[in-house]
Design an enzyme around this catalytic site. Structure first.
Site, PDB file in Angstrom:
ATOM      1  N   HIS A   1      -3.414   5.844   4.785  1.00  0.00           N
ATOM      2  CA  HIS A   1      -1.986   6.093   5.015  1.00  0.00           C
ATOM      3  C   HIS A   1      -1.646   7.502   4.498  1.00  0.00           C
ATOM      4  O   HIS A   1      -2.165   7.932   3.464  1.00  0.00           O
ATOM      5  CB  HIS A   1      -1.131   5.106   4.226  1.00  0.00           C
TER       6      HIS A   1
ATOM      7  N   CYS B   1       0.805  -1.224   0.000  1.00  0.00           N
ATOM      8  CA  CYS B   1       0.000   0.000   0.000  1.00  0.00           C
ATOM      9  C   CYS B   1       0.842   1.280   0.000  1.00  0.00           C
ATOM     10  O   CYS B   1       0.531   2.247  -0.704  1.00  0.00           O
ATOM     11  CB  CYS B   1      -0.931  -0.003   1.207  1.00  0.00           C
TER      12      CYS B   1
END
Ligand code: NAP
Ligand code: 3JN
Length: 337
Positions: A243, A130
């Protein structure tokens, strides 16, 4: 795209697998039959897809011969055994684990960046980490325009990256601490509520963590450039979804912040939110959780470096960082079928 494809989701009861099933439905992927698979722990439970309840089956008893595409997210050791088995039955595997990512024979794909690599697959396609995905989506237009020689990154990674048990741990610790009760970490290496941990995945001999090394290996492979210098510090923060990354790059030719902003405004998958005013930047709560884009703000020229650009990049780690990217790969695979 094809009229109807049989799809297996391996790890269907996990944080990523659940998101995959939701995204297949939201994007009207042409699913004929859906097969949610997990371990014996969850076999017999049900998931909802298009208003119907479907029973979760055991992966180790499943026959992949009627499956067109398998979306795998049950961990590297599971993919190591079952992805090659599925591929040899004719199923194309999109694997979300790190197990195949560094194999030179296996494409590692972010569709906005290197969709062309999909064509070279031989039954398995790897989905990057990710933290790598959102970074390369934001950097590719700059890389193409002026080249990039060096990337310094600090990540601020949500607990959902560590799975459902980590999500629960942040919630439980927050409740305990707000009620004046002590906590002891179980999933995370130290208390995560009201704390930040500069440690994701295992420590390596060179002092970096494996999460940090993944960002180096994967970025070089996706951009096809092992001359890029990459220096990450990966940090877990008490955020549930989304994130964030502070990126400091050095370009091969000088580029202004204005030119970067214009490039990114036209880039696929990128949304620029960049105003020098309170709230004029993306955050994980407003632009990470449940959103599909890679959101970029705080674009500015680095006062300490002649060819330096700084920026702040936010994305939903479970969607674009994992499940959505995998479904996009599957869409590319079958778009001309
Ligand atoms: P999670 O919430 O803990 O879920 C794990 C899933 O894997 C569950 O469905 C679990 O099924 C299944 N599973 C575990 N062992 C299995 C086995 N032996 N056989 C069949 N199924 C098994 O974890 P997650 O966050 O969804 O992550 C799962 C994996 O996805 C990670 O290990 C990682 O490799 C990958 N991932 C990738 C990214 C990325 O950056 N691209 C991000 C997060 C995760 P049960 O319910 O039966 O236990
Ligand atoms: O911690 C994060 O924010 C992302 C974690 C991803 C992850 C978690 C467990 C195992 C991975 C991954 O995708 O790199 C793996 C793995 O497959 O190695």
């Amino acid at each position: 795209m094809a009229n109807s494809l049989n799809v297996a989701v391996v790890g269907a009861t996990g944080a990523v697998g659940e998101a995959m099933i939701g995204i297949l439905e939201q994007r009207s992927f042409p699913v004929g039959c859906l097969f949610p698979l997990a371990s014996e722990r969850s076999a017999g439970s049900t998931i909802n897809f298009r208003g119907k309840s479907i029973e979760v089956k055991r992966l180790d008893e499943f026959d992949f011969s009627s499956i067109d595409v398998g979306l795998f997210s049950a961990g590297g050791s599971v993919s190591a055994v079952f992805a090659p088995k599925a591929a040899s039955s004719g199923c194309v595997v999109v694997d979300n684990t790190s197990y195949f990512r560094n194999d030179p024979e296996i494409p590692l794909v972010v569709p906005e960046v290197n969709a062309h690599a999909i064509d070279g697959h031989d039954g398995i396609i790897a989905n990057p980490n990710c933290s790598t995905i959102q970074m390369v989506v934001a950097l590719k237009p700059i890389y193409d325009a002026v080249g990039i020689s060096r990337i310094n990154i600090a990540t601020y990674q949500a607990v959902s990256g560590a799975g459902k048990r980590a999500i629960a741990e942040l919630g439980q610790q927050s409740v305990e601490l707000l009620n004046g009760r002590p906590v002891s970490p179980i999933v995370m290496p130290k208390q995560i509520a009201f704390n930040v941990l500069p440690h994701i995945d295992e420590f390596q001999e060179n002092g970096y963590t494996r999460e940090e090394m993944k960002m180096i290996w994967e970025t070089q492979k996706i951009l096809g450039d092992d001359t890029i210098c990459i220096n990450p510090t990966c940090v877990r923060v008490p955020v549930f979804y989304g994130h964030s990354e502070a990126l400091h790059i050095e370009t091969r030719e000088k580029i202004t912040a204005k030119a970067v902003r214009e490039l990114l405004q036209a880039a696929p998958g990128v949304v620029v939110i960049d105003k020098c005013e309170p709230g004029g930047y993306p955050t994980p709560v407003s632009d990470g959780a449940d959103c599909d884009g890679v959101y970029v703000g705080r674009i500015r020229e680095d006062v300490s470096c002649a060819q330096g650009i700084n920026m702040w990049v936010v994305s939903d780690n479970i969607r674009k960082g994992a499940a959505l990217n995998s479904v996009q790969i599957a869409e590319h695979l079958f778009k001309s079928v």
